[in-house]
Design an enzyme around this catalytic site. Sequence first.
Site, PDB file in Angstrom:
ATOM      1  N   GLU A 104       0.813  -1.220   0.000  1.00 33.02           N
ATOM      2  CA  GLU A 104       0.000   0.000   0.000  1.00 33.02           C
ATOM      3  C   GLU A 104       0.848   1.271   0.000  1.00 33.02           C
ATOM      4  OE1 GLU A 104      -3.122  -0.186   2.923  1.00 33.02           O
ATOM      5  OE2 GLU A 104      -3.833  -2.114   2.172  1.00 33.02           O
ATOM      6  N   SER A 131       1.066 -20.935  -1.939  1.00 34.38           N
ATOM      7  CA  SER A 131       0.853 -22.384  -1.872  1.00 34.38           C
ATOM      8  C   SER A 131       0.192 -22.896  -3.148  1.00 34.38           C
ATOM      9  CB  SER A 131      -0.024 -22.795  -0.682  1.00 34.38           C
ATOM     10  OG  SER A 131       0.518 -22.340   0.528  1.00 34.38           O
ATOM     11  N   ASP A 152      -7.276  -8.988   0.736  1.00 33.48           N
ATOM     12  CA  ASP A 152      -6.795  -7.795   1.447  1.00 33.48           C
ATOM     13  C   ASP A 152      -7.642  -7.620   2.702  1.00 33.48           C
ATOM     14  OD1 ASP A 152      -5.928  -5.381   2.360  1.00 33.48           O
ATOM     15  OD2 ASP A 152      -6.253  -4.284   0.508  1.00 33.48           O
ATOM     16  N   ASP A 191      -6.131  -2.733   6.068  1.00 32.75           N
ATOM     17  CA  ASP A 191      -6.099  -1.412   5.437  1.00 32.75           C
ATOM     18  C   ASP A 191      -5.219  -0.465   6.249  1.00 32.75           C
ATOM     19  OD1 ASP A 191      -7.885  -2.275   3.521  1.00 32.75           O
ATOM     20  OD2 ASP A 191      -9.644  -1.376   4.481  1.00 32.75           O
ATOM     21  N   PRO A 216      -8.722  -0.702  -1.872  1.00 29.78           N
ATOM     22  CA  PRO A 216      -7.848  -0.807  -0.697  1.00 29.78           C
ATOM     23  C   PRO A 216      -6.408  -1.171  -1.044  1.00 29.78           C
ATOM     24  CG  PRO A 216      -9.197  -2.773  -0.904  1.00 29.78           C
ATOM     25  CD  PRO A 216      -9.654  -1.831  -1.983  1.00 29.78           C
TER      26      PRO A 216
END
Length: 800
Positions: free
Chosen positions: A190, A254, A326, A329, A462
Amino acid sequence: MRSRLLKIAAILLALVAALAGVLGWHLGGKQPQRSGTLELSGLQAPVQVRWDEVGVPHISAANEPDLYRSLGYLHAQDRLFQMEMVRRLARGELAEILGPKLVETDRLFRTLGIRAHADAYAARVQAAPPTPAMRALQAYLEGVNQYQATRPAPLEFEILGIPKRPFTMADTVSVAGYLAYSFAAAFRTEPALTYVRDQLGPDYLKVFELDWRPEGAVRTALGLKGGDWQDLTRLALNSQRALELAGVPQFEGSNAWALSGSRTRSGKPLLAGDPHIAFSVPAVWWEAHLQAPGFELYGHHQALNPMALLGHNRQFGWSLTMFQNDDLDLIVEKPNPDKPGEVWFQGRWVALQEREEIITVKGAAPVTLKLRRSPHGPIVNDAVPGATGSRPVAMWWAFLETENPVLEAFYALNRANSLGRARAAASQIHAPGLNVVWANADGDIGWWAAARLPKRPAGVNPSFMLDGASAESDKLGFEDFSANPQEENPARGYVVSANHQPAGALQVPGYYNLWDRAQRLDEQLRPEGQSWDMARAQALQLDVQSGFAQRLLQPLLPALRAAAAGNEQERALVERLAAWPGRHELGLNEPVLFHQFLYELTREAMADEMGEAMFDNLRRTRALDHALPRLAADAASPWWDKRGTPAVETREQIVALAWKAAIAHLRQTLGADPASWTWGRAHTLTHGHPLGLQKPLDRIFNVGPLPAPGGHELPNNMAQRLGPAPWAVVYGPSTRRVIDFARAGEAVGSNPVGQSGVWGDRHYEDQARSHVQGGYRLQVLNEPDVLAHTRSTLTLKPVD
C-alpha cells in the site's frame, strides 16, 4: 625432553577427550527420548508412541485428553525452542533474550496489538464454559509445560540465557496473530502503490492496472510529506526485517488441488498440496499420527497448536493455500491542528486511545512505548522510532476486528469427514484468509475461500492507503460466507488453488500472486481423458516451468538482439533466451541470465523514480510481479525515461543498459565462461536457524547450502527475491503431500529439513537433501505398515 613433550601431549589429549565426553554427556541429556517408559502426570491411561524411520510419532491413546496432553509433551521434546521463539516474536518479547537489535522488532509487534488482543481473547474464552477445542488446547499446553518443567533446557536456552516460563492460551492466540500478520502484504504494497499514485501520477500507475482517482484525498486534501513517506518506507522494511531477524518462517503462498474419482486411475479422489513458507531450522511443520477412540488423523502441526492445520485419514483430507485477500487497510488519519491527540472520524473530532507497554532489553535499559489507537485501529507508525511524519497512520485488520474462532475451526476441520462438515468448519475461519481444498473417500471434492470479507464503500480501492477523514475508510459490515468464492464437486472434475485471484460474482480485493503458476497447474489438470495417479501428481508438484519468462521477454527480443549485436557470444545467449521455454533445472544457464537481466531491467527502469528505499520495498511486492510484463510490453511507458538526464530514454536504451549490466555482473560473480552460469550454482537453499544469523554459529546450526531446482512462481516454487545473482531460496514447499483416497493409508509427503529441532539429533536434518531433490516418503496409517516402519517405542504412563 622428548618424553616430557609426549607426556604433555598425552595430558592435553586426555583433557580434550574428557571435555568432549562431558560435552557429549551434556548434549545427550537434551536429546529426545523415543524408547522406554516415561511418567506423565494428568494421564488417565498409558499412551503408546511408536516412532518411524524419520522421527514421526504414531500416538495411540485411550481418550482425547490423554492424546492431546501426550501430543504437547512430544511436540515440545522436538520443538521447545521454536515454540519459545515464535511466541516471543508474536508478543514482542525478543529483545529480552536477543538484546537491543531486536527492540524495533518488538516495537512493531507491540504496536500491531497482537499481544493485547491475545490476552483479552484468552481471558474471554477462559471465562466461558470450555468447548472440546479449548479442552484439547488446555491438555496440549499442560503437556508442553510438563516437558519444559521436567526436562533439561534446550541448548539454545543455555546459549541465550532464556528463562523457562509456562506457555499459555494467550501465547497460542498470539502465534495465530503472527501467522495472520505474516500473510499481510499491505505494509509493503500500500505505501509503494500510494507513492506511485500520489508522487508520480496516473501514467506511472498504468503498469499496475489500478484505477487512478484524481480526487484521491490522501493526495489533494491531506498531502503526505517527505517525513511521512520516510516513516512508511521504514515501517515496510522493518516489517520484513522483523521476520528475518527472528528466524521465524513467513507464509507466502501455496499450491493445492483435488481431483474427483472420474479423473483418477483409482476411481477415488486424489488430493495434493504444498504450502509455500519461508525455510528455516527447524521446519515449520511437525508431523504426528494421532489415534483415540472415534478419532484418527495424520496431521501437520505448528508450534503451540494442537490442531493440525494440514491433515488426512482414510476418510478425508485437506490442504491449504493463502487466500491473499486484502484484510488489512492502512488509513491516514486527519489530526486536529488545535488539539494534539485527536483525529477526525465520522464528522467529529475523537481522542486517540493511549497505552504504555515496556520492552525488557537484554543488556540495556527497558524501553517504554507509548502506543495509540484510533477508531480504525492501532497507529502503526508509532512502531517507527524517531518518526518524522506528521500524519498518524492507523491499521484496520480483520484479525483484530472479527470473532475469529480459528482454533474451533480447525478442531472441527480435523474431524470433517463430510462435505457439509468441511464447509461449516471453513466458515469459522475469519482471518487470515485461507483456501481450504478438501476431498473424501466418498467421492466429494471442494474448495472454499475462507475469510470474513469486509464490505467497503463502492469505488474504494484498498490497494492504496485510505483517507481516515472520509467514508472510504469505513467498513459496512461483512459478507456472508455463502458469498465467498468456492466450488463443490464441479462438473470439470477438479479444483485448483494457487494464490491467484478467484473468479466469481464477488470480486475480492487482494494481493494475489502471478497467475502463471495457477495457469501452468490448470493446463496440466484440465485436459479430459487423463488418468491421474500419485506419481503424476508428484511430477506436477515438482514441475519447474511457467509461461512468465516468455511473456516478459517476447516484446523485448528485438531490443535484446540489438543490444547484443556486436558480440557473437552475447548474440548466442539472446537466442538461447528466445528459445527457452522457462524451465528452471539445475544444469541450465538460461534462468540465471533471465533473472539477472530482469533485476537489472527493473532497477534501470524504476529505481530512479522510486528512490532506493522505496524501490527496495517495491521489489518485495507481488504487485511488481504483475507489473513487469505490462511494462515490457509498453514502449511508451514513462518508466523508461531516466530522471536526472536531459534526454528522454527509450525502452530500447534501457534494455541495452540492463543487458550489459547483467552480463558484466554474471562475469564478475560467476566467471567469464557462460557455461559456468548454471542454475544449480547460482540458486541455492540454506535452512537458517535463529542462532545461525551470527557467524560462526551458522556453520553449526544452519543446513545448506543445497542446489535448488525450481524458482519464483513456478509449481516447484523454490522462490528467490528479485535481486542480483547469486540467489538464496527464501521460501518454497514447506511440505509436499499426495493422498489417493483409494489407499489413503499409503499417502506420501516430505519435510524440508527434519522432524526434530534439537541440534545433534539424527532427525535434525535427515530429510533436507531428499526434499530439495524432490523426494517423497510414506505417511502410513494402516497398523501393519505402522508396525513395519516402527524403529522405537515409548510408553507414557500415569504417575503412580
